[in-house]
Design a protein around this motif. Structure first.
Motif, PDB file in Angstrom:
ATOM      1  N   GLY A  36     -24.402   0.292   6.903  1.00  0.00           N
ATOM      2  CA  GLY A  36     -25.581   0.549   6.677  1.00  0.00           C
ATOM      3  C   GLY A  36     -26.604  -0.081   7.450  1.00  0.00           C
ATOM      4  N   ALA A  37     -27.512   0.688   8.558  1.00  0.00           N
ATOM      5  CA  ALA A  37     -28.447  -0.127   9.333  1.00  0.00           C
ATOM      6  C   ALA A  37     -29.657  -0.690   8.533  1.00  0.00           C
ATOM      7  N   ARG A  38     -30.009  -0.344   7.328  1.00  0.00           N
ATOM      8  CA  ARG A  38     -30.881  -0.962   6.463  1.00  0.00           C
ATOM      9  C   ARG A  38     -30.202  -1.883   5.362  1.00  0.00           C
ATOM     10  N   THR A  39     -29.190  -1.289   4.668  1.00  0.00           N
ATOM     11  CA  THR A  39     -28.623  -1.955   3.559  1.00  0.00           C
ATOM     12  C   THR A  39     -27.464  -2.892   3.854  1.00  0.00           C
ATOM     13  N   GLY A  40     -26.760  -2.721   5.123  1.00  0.00           N
ATOM     14  CA  GLY A  40     -25.618  -3.506   5.269  1.00  0.00           C
ATOM     15  C   GLY A  40     -24.355  -3.174   4.400  1.00  0.00           C
ATOM     16  N   GLN A  41     -24.555  -1.952   3.623  1.00  0.00           N
ATOM     17  CA  GLN A  41     -23.437  -1.479   2.903  1.00  0.00           C
ATOM     18  C   GLN A  41     -22.634  -0.729   3.840  1.00  0.00           C
ATOM     19  N   ALA A  42     -21.051  -0.508   3.240  1.00  0.00           N
ATOM     20  CA  ALA A  42     -20.248   0.322   3.519  1.00  0.00           C
ATOM     21  C   ALA A  42     -20.597   1.719   3.136  1.00  0.00           C
ATOM     22  N   HIS A  43     -20.353   2.928   4.062  1.00  0.00           N
ATOM     23  CA  HIS A  43     -20.841   4.313   3.763  1.00  0.00           C
ATOM     24  C   HIS A  43     -19.766   5.174   4.461  1.00  0.00           C
ATOM     25  N   THR A  44     -19.301   5.819   3.763  1.00  0.00           N
ATOM     26  CA  THR A  44     -17.989   6.826   4.417  1.00  0.00           C
ATOM     27  C   THR A  44     -18.340   8.183   4.169  1.00  0.00           C
ATOM     28  N   VAL A  45     -18.108   8.928   5.455  1.00  0.00           N
ATOM     29  CA  VAL A  45     -18.516  10.409   5.522  1.00  0.00           C
ATOM     30  C   VAL A  45     -17.132  11.032   6.233  1.00  0.00           C
ATOM     31  N   PRO A  46     -16.968  12.269   5.702  1.00  0.00           N
ATOM     32  CA  PRO A  46     -15.799  13.063   6.255  1.00  0.00           C
ATOM     33  C   PRO A  46     -16.731  13.710   7.466  1.00  0.00           C
ATOM     34  N   TYR A  72     -24.849   8.397  12.039  1.00  0.00           N
ATOM     35  CA  TYR A  72     -25.288   8.051  13.387  1.00  0.00           C
ATOM     36  C   TYR A  72     -26.401   6.849  13.774  1.00  0.00           C
ATOM     37  N   ARG A  73     -27.266   6.770  12.844  1.00  0.00           N
ATOM     38  CA  ARG A  73     -28.179   5.725  12.945  1.00  0.00           C
ATOM     39  C   ARG A  73     -27.548   4.350  12.496  1.00  0.00           C
ATOM     40  N   ASP A  74     -26.528   4.496  11.389  1.00  0.00           N
ATOM     41  CA  ASP A  74     -25.837   3.176  11.079  1.00  0.00           C
ATOM     42  C   ASP A  74     -25.216   2.648  12.431  1.00  0.00           C
ATOM     43  N   LEU A  75     -24.434   3.550  13.137  1.00  0.00           N
ATOM     44  CA  LEU A  75     -23.350   2.831  14.076  1.00  0.00           C
ATOM     45  C   LEU A  75     -24.180   2.486  15.164  1.00  0.00           C
ATOM     46  N   LEU A  76     -25.435   2.805  15.525  1.00  0.00           N
ATOM     47  CA  LEU A  76     -26.423   2.364  16.391  1.00  0.00           C
ATOM     48  C   LEU A  76     -26.507   1.143  16.177  1.00  0.00           C
ATOM     49  N   ALA A  77     -26.790   0.710  14.713  1.00  0.00           N
ATOM     50  CA  ALA A  77     -27.338  -0.501  14.404  1.00  0.00           C
ATOM     51  C   ALA A  77     -26.024  -1.562  14.322  1.00  0.00           C
TER      52      ALA A  77
END
Length: 292
Positions: A36-46, A72-77
Motif C-alpha cells: 500500500g502506498a499509504r498504509t505499507g500493508q500487503a494487498h492482493t487483487v485478482p 496501480y497507485r500502490d505499485l507506482l510507490a
C-alpha cells in the motif's frame, strides 16, 4: 461478516492451483500483491493478464472507471510486487509502459481481450499497461547465512547495473528532451525505486537483527560492525538523494543524476566487498533458514 467478491476469488484461486469458476472460468487470471502506498500493508487483487512479445502484462482498466485503481497507485510507490500464476509464486518489478511501446502493448491486449478496448472508450484516462518483469537469474543454492548474503548482494549489484544502463540510455545525448528513447522515464524510475527499496530492506535487517546478534556472539567484530553500520548511513543518504531526484526525473539534470548514481555505485561496491571479506567466514557457520 461475508467475504468480499475479490476475497472469494482469491481463496478459490489458491485452493485450485489458479483455476476459478463463475465469470472468470477459463480466463487468464493471476493474483497481484502490492504494498500500500499509504498504509505499507500487503494487498492482493485478482487480475486478468495478457502475454505479448514474451511479456507478462496487466492493464489498470478498473472497468473504464475515471480513476486509476488503487493497486496501480500502490505499485507506482512500491514497484516490487508478488505474482501468483497457477501454482507459481514469484516477485516481479512492475513497470508501466509509456509512449509508443504502451500503445503497441495495449493493441496486443485488445486483440487478446477486446473488452479492454471497450473500457478505454468509456474513459478519458489512458489505461496503463504494466509489464511484470520477473527476475530470470538462476537461483543460488542457499545453505547458510553466507550464501544468503551473497544472494542479496548479487541482486543489488545486478539491479544497480540495470539502472545505470537505463539511465545512460535515458540521458543519451546529455540534454533533457534530446535523443532519449521515448517513454523510458517510468522504466528508470521503477527500477531505481525497486533497487532503493531492496537496499533499504537489506540494511534495515542487518542493523536490527544480524549485526546485534553477531556483536553478541563475536565481540571481536564490534569495530567491523560499527564501520559497516556507518557505511549503511552513508549509502542511505545517497539513496535518499536519488529517490528525491526520481520524483522529477523528466526535468532532472543529467550530470547531477549520473553523478549521484556513480557515487552510489562506488560507495555500495566498496561496502559490499568489505562486508563479504569481513563477515562471510563467520556467516558460513550459520544455517539458513535458521534452525531451532
Amino acid at each position: 461478516m461475508p467475504m468480499s467478491f475479490n476475497q472469494t476469488i482469491i481463496e478459490e484461486f489458491r485452493a485450485n492451483a489458479g483455476r476459478v469458476g463463475g465469470p472468470f472460468e477459463g480466463g487468464d487470471l493471476l493474483l497481484l500483491t502490492t504494498t500500500g502506498a499509504r498504509t505499507g500493508q500487503a494487498h492482493t487483487v485478482p487480475l486478468g493478464y495478457i502475454r505479448a512479445d514474451g511479456l507478462l502484462l496487466v492493464v489498470a482498466s478498473a472497468a473504464g472507471a475515471p480513476d486509476h485503481p488503487q493497486w496501480y497507485r500502490d505499485l507506482l510507490a512500491h514497484p516490487v510486487v508478488r505474482v501468483e500464476l497457477g501454482t507459481e509464486v514469484f516477485e516481479a518489478i512492475a513497470v508501466p509502459a509509456e509512449g509508443a511501446r504502451r500503445d503497441k502493448l495495449f493493441e496486443a491486449a485488445v486483440r487478446a481481450a477486446p473488452g479492454y478496448g471497450d473500457y478505454q472508450a468509456h474513459t478519458t484516462r489512458v489505461l496503463p499497461v504494466v509489464v511484470l518483469e520477473q527476475d530470470t537469474a538462476e537461483p543460488r543454492q542457499v545453505a547458510d547465512l553466507a550464501d544468503k548474503l551473497l544472494e542479496v548482494h548479487t541482486w543489488l549489484r545486478g539491479q544497480l547495473r540495470h539502472v545505470r544502463a537505463e539511465v545512460d540510455a535515458y540521458f543519451a545525448d546529455g540534454q533533457p528532451g534530446d535523443g532519449r528513447p521515448p517513454g523510458l522515464g517510468l522504466q528508470v524510475r521503477q527500477h531505481c525505486l525497486a533497487f532503493c527499496e531492496g537496499l533499504t530492506h537489506h540494511h534495515t535487517g542487518e542493523d536490527a537483527a544480524i549485526f546485534p546478534a553477531l556483536a553478541r556472539s563475536h565481540p571481536q567484530l564490534r569495530e567491523t560492525l560499527d564501520r559497516l553500520g556507518e557505511e549503511h548511513r552513508v549509502v542511505g543518504r545517497i539513496k535518499d538523494e536519488l529517490v528525491a531526484l526520481l520524483s522529477g526525473i523528466g526535468a532532472a539534470d543529467p550530470q547531477r543524476f549520473r553523478a549521484e548514481l556513480t557515487r552510489m555505485s562506488t560507495e555500495l561496491e566498496a561496502h559490499l566487498a568489505y562486508e563479504e571479506e569481513a563477515l562471510l567466514p563467520v556467516l558460513a557457520g550459520v544455517p539458513f533458514p535458521p534452525t531451532r
